[in-house]
Scaffold this active site. Structure first.
Site, mmCIF file in Angstrom:
data_model
loop_
_atom_site.group_PDB
_atom_site.id
_atom_site.type_symbol
_atom_site.label_atom_id
_atom_site.label_comp_id
_atom_site.label_asym_id
_atom_site.label_seq_id
_atom_site.Cartn_x
_atom_site.Cartn_y
_atom_site.Cartn_z
ATOM 1 N N ASN A 283 0.818 -1.197 0.000
ATOM 2 C CA ASN A 283 0.000 0.000 0.000
ATOM 3 C C ASN A 283 0.861 1.261 0.000
ATOM 4 O OD1 ASN A 283 -1.877 2.019 0.391
ATOM 5 N ND2 ASN A 283 -3.037 0.928 1.939
ATOM 6 N N ASP A 284 1.490 1.540 1.130
ATOM 7 C CA ASP A 284 2.233 2.798 1.228
ATOM 8 C C ASP A 284 3.391 2.894 0.227
ATOM 9 O OD1 ASP A 284 0.584 3.655 3.253
ATOM 10 O OD2 ASP A 284 1.824 2.773 4.823
ATOM 11 N N VAL A 285 4.000 1.755 -0.105
ATOM 12 C CA VAL A 285 5.165 1.814 -0.993
ATOM 13 C C VAL A 285 4.773 2.078 -2.443
ATOM 14 C CG1 VAL A 285 6.628 0.359 0.455
ATOM 15 C CG2 VAL A 285 5.246 -0.687 -1.336
ATOM 16 N N ALA B 9 0.889 3.883 7.114
ATOM 17 C CA ALA B 9 0.991 5.325 7.304
ATOM 18 C C ALA B 9 -0.360 5.945 7.659
ATOM 19 C CB ALA B 9 1.552 5.979 6.048
#
Lengths: 111, 487
Positions: B413-415, B454
């Site tokens: 997700n965040d990456v 995050a």
């Protein structure tokens, strides 16, 4: 007191504490430097085996554990030392075996 | 040549072997040999330790039984270690490494404690042999006193920190939520001050062993309070840092007992851990201080989920996605921690096989901090027999996304959140990401729209070229493979 005869044998301490400290500090800093230089070149995909391999090597404290556990002592010191030997050996053997298992997966399969 | 020179020569050999072991770790072909060399170095060092003066002295006094005791302790530890390493499932590697690491730290603390005990009690003993064994005088503010204090502290922090990291990675219930007590910074500050005072006290009065153990206790608490607030995605940093600590603890123990092989091996590990820590921090665009003390900025972003997602999410079923994949000539798979949780690595391999059978090129894009430890995804995919050459690093694969037909994001997700590039106010602003949004079509396999670590919404999910496939990772991939093979 026959034991006293042993004394001079172990009382020969030629190095003063300060120079001993500087000798070890030299070793420490140079080894850090070598470590930085070598490990910078490890590719990202090998970081997990690197972590577990270096983890196994940090078990080197087993050498210290053996020396303090094997030394003549008044009981409690030996007990601590033996416990340290057990823990450090778990670290050493576990670390190398885990790393081996991991690396075995990376190597091309021979079929 | 004296006995001691031979022992030192053996230590030197061991140290050289360790350096070569690290050197060979640079390539997957040579790394196996590197690991053997490291083990050989360790064996040599252990053997040499059995001939050290204090050990020989106690052998001549008490006969063979001290050596037998050492052997038994060593075998017990070795067997436990081997069983743990062989039995533990490969997917649990991060926590396994954390646990082993902790044991190393604890051992260093005990070495310092035992040596301190021997020094204080043997010197005052009436037994002449015991006295002879501790000719080094226990004076305040010597390297011995300082090194003992530091070993005790670092070892204790390593041990408890590693145990907490283990509990978090193992996802034990009570550790799932990061500890974010509002007063934690003050608690840590008090503990840090107490630590400094106690280090000073141990150095000033090294023969009061109680001070040392007090320091160990405070270090233990500090190890917990420093690790508890750190959340899952920051785990790679913590693992590296603890790894570094365990090396430094071993090096400090080397100063305590005046042993160069401990200092060399310890500092090598310390350096390796520090480098990895720096790499991980850079990959997340966070400072080390931020990781250790910040926790993650609790959603300072003002964007709400609704404004990003409302009406823009396109959900797709198996058939639709299989159709998209049929027409693709180049597919890039982006794995994340969700892949590890879902245990979907073998399913991914089968999907890749099915695609390759149709002549599609399949590659994998690995973000440096995907997963819970450095290189986690590489190990996971390697376990599923995915060829090493197909795993591409971020900088290497990012330029190829515009030529990619389909990017499949599984459990990441965040990456892959483009907000890192576009929104300077979001918590991950500036973090290097995989540019999957530049691919022609993006398929995101995810269970829900829940945010990643995050805690921010991901505009990628709402992008025009994105298809969401809501399902459990493993089942989704298996269904997809089946649909593709039917087509």
């Amino acid at each position: 007191m026959p034991h006293l005869l042993l004394l001079p044998l172990f009382a020969v301490e030629t190095e003063d504490p300060a120079s001993q400290f500087i000798r070890l500090l030299t070793v420490f800093l140079l080894a850090m430097w070598v470590g930085f230089e070598v490990i910078m070149k490890v590719p990202q995909r090998l970081h997990t085996p690197l972590t577990s391999g270096s983890n196994a090597i940090s078990g080197i404290t087993v050498v210290g554990a053996l020396v303090v556990a094997g030394a003549l002592s008044s009981g409690f010191g030996t007990l601590l030392g033996l416990l340290a030997v057990v823990l450090a050996m778990i670290n050493v053997v576990g670390g190398f075996v885990v790393t081996h298992r991991m690396l075995a997966m990376f190597s091309p399969k021979k079929k | 040549m004296s006995n001691q020179s031979l022992i030192n020569l053996a230590y030197l050999t061991a140290s050289m072997l360790f350096i070569m072991a690290f050197k060979l770790m640079t390539g997957p072909r040579t790394a196996v040999r590197g690991n053997y060399l490291g083990a050989a170095g360790m064996a040599i060092a252990i053997l040499a330790a059995c001939f050290e003066k204090p050990v020989v002295l106690s052998l001549t006094t008490y006969g063979a039984w001290p050596l037998v005791m050492l052997g038994i302790a060593g075998v017990i530890g070795g067997v436990i270690g081997a069983v743990m390493a062989i039995k533990y499932p490969m997917t649990g590697m991060p926590q396994m490494v954390a646990l082993l690491n902790g044991f190393g730290g604890a051992a260093s603390t005990l070495v310092a404690g035992a040596e301190l005990w021997n020094m204080t009690h043997n010197a005052s003993s009436s037994d002449a042999v015991l006295m002879a064994n501790s000719v080094r005088q226990l004076a305040p503010w010597t390297q011995f006193a300082i090194a003992t204090a530091l070993t005790g502290l670092i070892g204790a922090v390593t041990f408890w920190g590693s145990l907490v990291a283990f509990a978090k990675l193992e996802e034990l219930k009570s550790f799932k939520k990061a500890w974010t007590h509002p007063l934690r910074h003050w608690i840590n500050l008090c503990l840090a001050i107490a630590t400094l005072c106690l280090i000073g006290a141990v150095c000033a009065y090294p023969d009061w062993t109680i001070l040392f153990w007090l320091l160990v206790v405070v270090g233990s608490v500090l190890g917990c309070t420093l690790t508890l607030p750190i959340g899952g995605a920051d785990m790679p940093v913590v693992i590296c840092l603890l790894n570094s600590y365990s090396g430094l603890a071993a090096a400090a123990a080397g100063f305590v007992i005046d042993n160069s092989v401990l200092v060399i091996a310890g500092s090598l590990v310390g350096a390796s851990g520090l480098i990895l820590t720096a790499i991980m921090c850079k990959a997340m665009n966070r400072s080390l201080v931020g990781v250790l003390f910040g926790g993650l900025g609790t959603s300072t972003s003002t964007i709400s989920d609704d404004s990003v997602y409302a009406g823009k999410i396109k959900s797709a079923g198996v058939e639709e996605i299989a159709m998209v994949l049929e027409g693709a000539s180049r597919v890039v798979i982006v794995p994340g921690y969700g892949l590890a949780v879902a245990q979907a690595q073998h399913a991914v391999r089968e999907l890749a096989n099915a695609l390759e059978k149709r002549g599609t090129t399949v590659e994998y894009a690995i973000h440096p901090v995907a997963g819970r430890m450095p290189g986690h995804m590489n190990v996971l995919l390697a376990e599923a027999d995915i060829p090493y050459e197909k795993l591409r690093e971020m900088d290497d694969i990012n330029p190829t996304f515009p030529e990619t037909d389909v990017a499949i994001v599984i459990g990441a997700n965040d990456v892959v959140n483009p907000a890192a590039r576009s929104d300077p106010k979001c918590p991950i602003a500036g973090m290097p990401i995989l540019d999957v949004d530049k691919a022609r079509t993006v398929i995101v396999v995810k269970r829900s729209l829940a945010p990643g670590f995050a805690g921010i919404p991901n505009p990628l999910f709402a992008a025009d070229n994105t298809l969401m496939y809501f399902a459990d990772g493993k089942k989704a991939i298996l269904d997809l493979t089946a649909a593709l093979e039917k087509a």
